[in-house]
Design a protein around this motif. Sequence first.
Motif, PDB file in Angstrom:
ATOM      1  N   THR A  73      14.847  -1.941   2.106  1.00 22.40           N
ATOM      2  CA  THR A  73      14.867  -3.084   3.649  1.00 22.40           C
ATOM      3  C   THR A  73      15.603  -2.317   4.880  1.00 22.40           C
ATOM      4  O   THR A  73      16.648  -1.825   4.069  1.00 22.40           O
ATOM      5  N   ASP A  74      15.330  -3.131   5.260  1.00 22.99           N
ATOM      6  CA  ASP A  74      15.997  -2.282   7.178  1.00 22.99           C
ATOM      7  C   ASP A  74      16.224  -3.698   7.069  1.00 22.99           C
ATOM      8  O   ASP A  74      15.695  -4.212   7.645  1.00 22.99           O
ATOM      9  N   GLU A  75      17.193  -3.919   7.942  1.00 19.34           N
ATOM     10  CA  GLU A  75      18.150  -5.293   7.404  1.00 19.34           C
ATOM     11  C   GLU A  75      18.638  -5.642   9.026  1.00 19.34           C
ATOM     12  O   GLU A  75      19.333  -7.187   9.123  1.00 19.34           O
TER      13      GLU A  75
ATOM     14  N   TYR B  72       1.059  -1.240  -0.691  1.00 18.56           N
ATOM     15  CA  TYR B  72      -0.010   0.152   0.010  1.00 18.56           C
ATOM     16  C   TYR B  72       1.145   1.115  -0.152  1.00 18.56           C
ATOM     17  O   TYR B  72       0.734   2.054  -0.723  1.00 18.56           O
ATOM     18  N   THR B  73       1.775   1.134   1.067  1.00 19.36           N
ATOM     19  CA  THR B  73       2.976   2.692   0.985  1.00 19.36           C
ATOM     20  C   THR B  73       3.242   2.496  -0.194  1.00 19.36           C
ATOM     21  O   THR B  73       3.675   3.832  -0.743  1.00 19.36           O
ATOM     22  N   THR B  74       4.008   1.251  -0.321  1.00 19.82           N
ATOM     23  CA  THR B  74       5.032   1.969  -2.240  1.00 19.82           C
ATOM     24  C   THR B  74       4.572   1.736  -3.188  1.00 19.82           C
ATOM     25  O   THR B  74       4.682   2.514  -4.000  1.00 19.82           O
TER      26      THR B  74
ATOM     27  N   TRP C 140      -3.659   2.296   8.569  1.00 16.32           N
ATOM     28  CA  TRP C 140      -3.566   1.243   8.161  1.00 16.32           C
ATOM     29  C   TRP C 140      -4.892   0.357   7.495  1.00 16.32           C
ATOM     30  O   TRP C 140      -5.966   0.480   7.003  1.00 16.32           O
ATOM     31  N   LEU C 141      -4.605  -0.465   7.066  1.00 14.39           N
ATOM     32  CA  LEU C 141      -5.221  -1.257   6.619  1.00 14.39           C
ATOM     33  C   LEU C 141      -5.360  -2.490   7.385  1.00 14.39           C
ATOM     34  O   LEU C 141      -4.088  -3.119   7.586  1.00 14.39           O
ATOM     35  N   MET C 142      -6.218  -2.694   7.758  1.00 20.98           N
ATOM     36  CA  MET C 142      -6.922  -3.535   8.996  1.00 20.98           C
ATOM     37  C   MET C 142      -7.902  -4.871   8.242  1.00 20.98           C
ATOM     38  O   MET C 142      -7.788  -5.064   7.765  1.00 20.98           O
TER      39      MET C 142
HETATM   40  N1  MSP Z   1      11.862  -1.305   9.458  1.00 16.56           N
HETATM   41  C1  MSP Z   1      11.036   0.171   9.928  1.00 16.56           C
HETATM   42  C2  MSP Z   1      11.264   1.565   8.858  1.00 16.56           C
HETATM   43  C3  MSP Z   1      11.990   2.546   8.241  1.00 16.56           C
HETATM   44  S1  MSP Z   1      12.413   3.302   7.811  1.00 16.56           S
HETATM   45  C4  MSP Z   1      13.601   4.083   8.195  1.00 16.56           C
HETATM   46  C5  MSP Z   1       9.603  -0.336   9.553  1.00 16.56           C
HETATM   47  N2  MSP Z   1       9.175  -1.719   8.817  1.00 16.56           N
HETATM   48  S2  MSP Z   1       7.912  -2.199   8.867  1.00 16.56           S
HETATM   49  O1  MSP Z   1       8.810  -3.524   7.571  1.00 16.56           O
HETATM   50  O2  MSP Z   1       7.195  -2.875   9.936  1.00 16.56           O
HETATM   51  O3  MSP Z   1       7.178  -1.435   7.370  1.00 16.56           O
HETATM   52  C6  MSP Z   1       6.032  -0.608   7.933  1.00 16.56           C
HETATM   53  C7  MSP Z   1       5.503   0.375   6.603  1.00 16.56           C
HETATM   54  O4  MSP Z   1       5.090  -0.500   5.800  1.00 16.56           O
HETATM   55  C8  MSP Z   1       4.294   1.099   7.871  1.00 16.56           C
HETATM   56  O5  MSP Z   1       5.304   2.665   8.842  1.00 16.56           O
HETATM   57  C9  MSP Z   1       3.894   1.175   6.750  1.00 16.56           C
HETATM   58  O6  MSP Z   1       4.005   2.187   5.670  1.00 16.56           O
HETATM   59  C10 MSP Z   1       3.072  -0.041   5.793  1.00 16.56           C
HETATM   60  N3  MSP Z   1       2.954  -1.293   6.521  1.00 16.56           N
HETATM   61  C11 MSP Z   1       2.507  -2.435   7.225  1.00 16.56           C
HETATM   62  N4  MSP Z   1       1.116  -2.926   7.372  1.00 16.56           N
HETATM   63  C12 MSP Z   1       0.390  -1.695   7.035  1.00 16.56           C
HETATM   64  C13 MSP Z   1      -0.196  -1.939   6.855  1.00 16.56           C
HETATM   65  N5  MSP Z   1      -0.836  -2.667   7.991  1.00 16.56           N
HETATM   66  N6  MSP Z   1      -1.450  -1.139   6.887  1.00 16.56           N
HETATM   67  C14 MSP Z   1      -0.375   0.002   5.943  1.00 16.56           C
HETATM   68  N7  MSP Z   1       0.402  -0.258   5.622  1.00 16.56           N
HETATM   69  C15 MSP Z   1       1.297  -0.597   6.609  1.00 16.56           C
HETATM   70  O7  MSP Z   1       8.196   0.236   9.978  1.00 16.56           O
END
Ligand code: MSP
Length: 539
Positions: A59-61, A34-36, A307-309
């Motif tokens: 990616t955050d690794e 969704y965000t991407t 958030w997608l819920m």
């Molecule tokens: N690694 C950190 C972010 C570091 S940025 C410097 C992190 N990663 S994550 O894999 O948990 O991804 C977070 C992001 O994914 C959320 O902030 C959001 O943009 C997106 N989403 C993950 N689950 C989501 C939903 N259920 N709904 C909408 N967006 C969601 O946090």
Amino acid sequence: MQTTGPQPAGAKKEYYVSTPIYYVNDAPHLGHAYTTVAGDVLSRWHRQRGEKVWFLTGTDEHGQKIMRTADANGVSPQEWCDKLVEEAWKPLWEHLEIANDDFIRTTEKRHTDRVQEFVQDLYDKGEIYKGGYEGPYCVGCEEYKLPGELLDGEGDFAGQKLCPVHKKPVEILKEENYFFKLSEYGDKLLARYEANPDFIQPESARNEVVNFVRQGLQDLSISRSTFDWGVPVPWDEKHVIYVWVDALLNYATAVGYNENPAKFESTFPANVHLVGKDILRFHAIIWPAMLMAQGLPLPGKVAANGWLMVGGEKMSKSNLTGIKPQDLTSHFGVDAYRWYFLRAIAFGQDGSFSWEDFSARYTSELANDYGNLASRVAAMVGKYFGGELPASAADGEAEQAIHGGLAKAVAEADRKIGEDLDFQGGILAIFDFVKQVNGYITEQEPWKVAKDTSDEGKARLATILYTAAESLRAVAVLLNPIMPDTSQKLWDSLGAEASLGTLADQRVQDAGTWGRLPAGMTVTKGAVLFPRLEEKPTA
Ligand code: MSP
């Protein structure tokens, strides 16, 4: 120290959009996509304006969460990350036609070296000191929590304190750590929010951050010493840098911080950091404070999506619907997928996904309103004019209304998508125009006019079909950032490339200029834009 205000003239040239860098403890799900997709649409929109754009994802690794997942799977953290990035993350972005300019991984040397330099620099400036901390930590969030934020556990978790996001027990950590003097930045941050009301979007998110900062900030623990999967603290290698400090720096290291001054100058800071609301505070408080401490310019905007819920909870690895992005794209197609979430959910609000809602909107808005319009117009130009686009003879009131409707749609979509990040509003503006053109055809009844073989009748028919085709030319341009494949099909069917060039070369600013499609172009029936849906697959 430059913390606010415009960039020096001629320095920054690129419109820079980022997504969060995602944890690779598992494969991407609908929420990540969704965000991407939002980031991709925003950056494609600005490219369509003719701007130079830089769109970053990655990616955050590092951190405990990844380390534990790798351990549980019996591989090294690096092996785990490599596998997930290559087999799950990058292929999904490719599949969804994400046109990112770079993909940063926090285990890359181009990142880790620069992270060490940044943190060393802060240490040398006296912004970091050594201290001790004990508190509740959520590994899911990779964050110390404030006791007041925690929930009381029930059932299996009775008697324990839970993270409000993950609804899982927190761990009490006690460590000797390095701290960043975040508490000294509260007033400066508040001044920044005050001076730039759009810095945090939406308003509800802004209010939450402002209230949080007003309560007073604590210094931030920026190192960990109980595990080693991270970037070593350069002056004390028993510690690794806190994963969030490491991660936030990707926005600088990926665009040449301390490495490529020309690239850095022309790109940094980001115009828009897109984030989920769960990670807003990191981006709207910690990240700007880190930049202020270094005298670096701050981003233009931090925009939080909702958030997608699922069942009233944030969709996450543990409560997935079982529906993967690929399950949806194989049924609805990639373009419809890219369109649906931005169309159905107001950006910034939470929303639920439903297969039924997607099917209903696909059929009524994409297939019936848009797809049918395109195929009817092409079919009529074929039938009545042998596929050669006729010239418009004389525009009357009905045609003027279409010209006006288009100008309004272009202006609204450009403002809403390009500036306000109101993707839903922008898409609606475009689809309202599609509806208007459908209404125009219904009212003008070209199939009846076609029976009038007088010169006047022919001229009228030509005007109607030109008006409809020219409207579709603009729709193809406006929808290109959202549904690139479909727009290309429409562009091909209109035969537009021969005279107007590629779709990518069409400017949003010109989309509303009437009469761009020259008469005489060869219009062909082309591929069906939105085929009828198959039966819903059974699980
Ligand atoms: N690694 C950190 C972010 C570091 S940025 C410097 C992190 N990663 S994550 O894999 O948990 O991804 C977070 C992001 O994914 C959320 O902030 C959001 O943009 C997106 N989403 C993950 N689950 C989501 C939903 N259920 N709904 C909408 N967006 C969601 O946090």
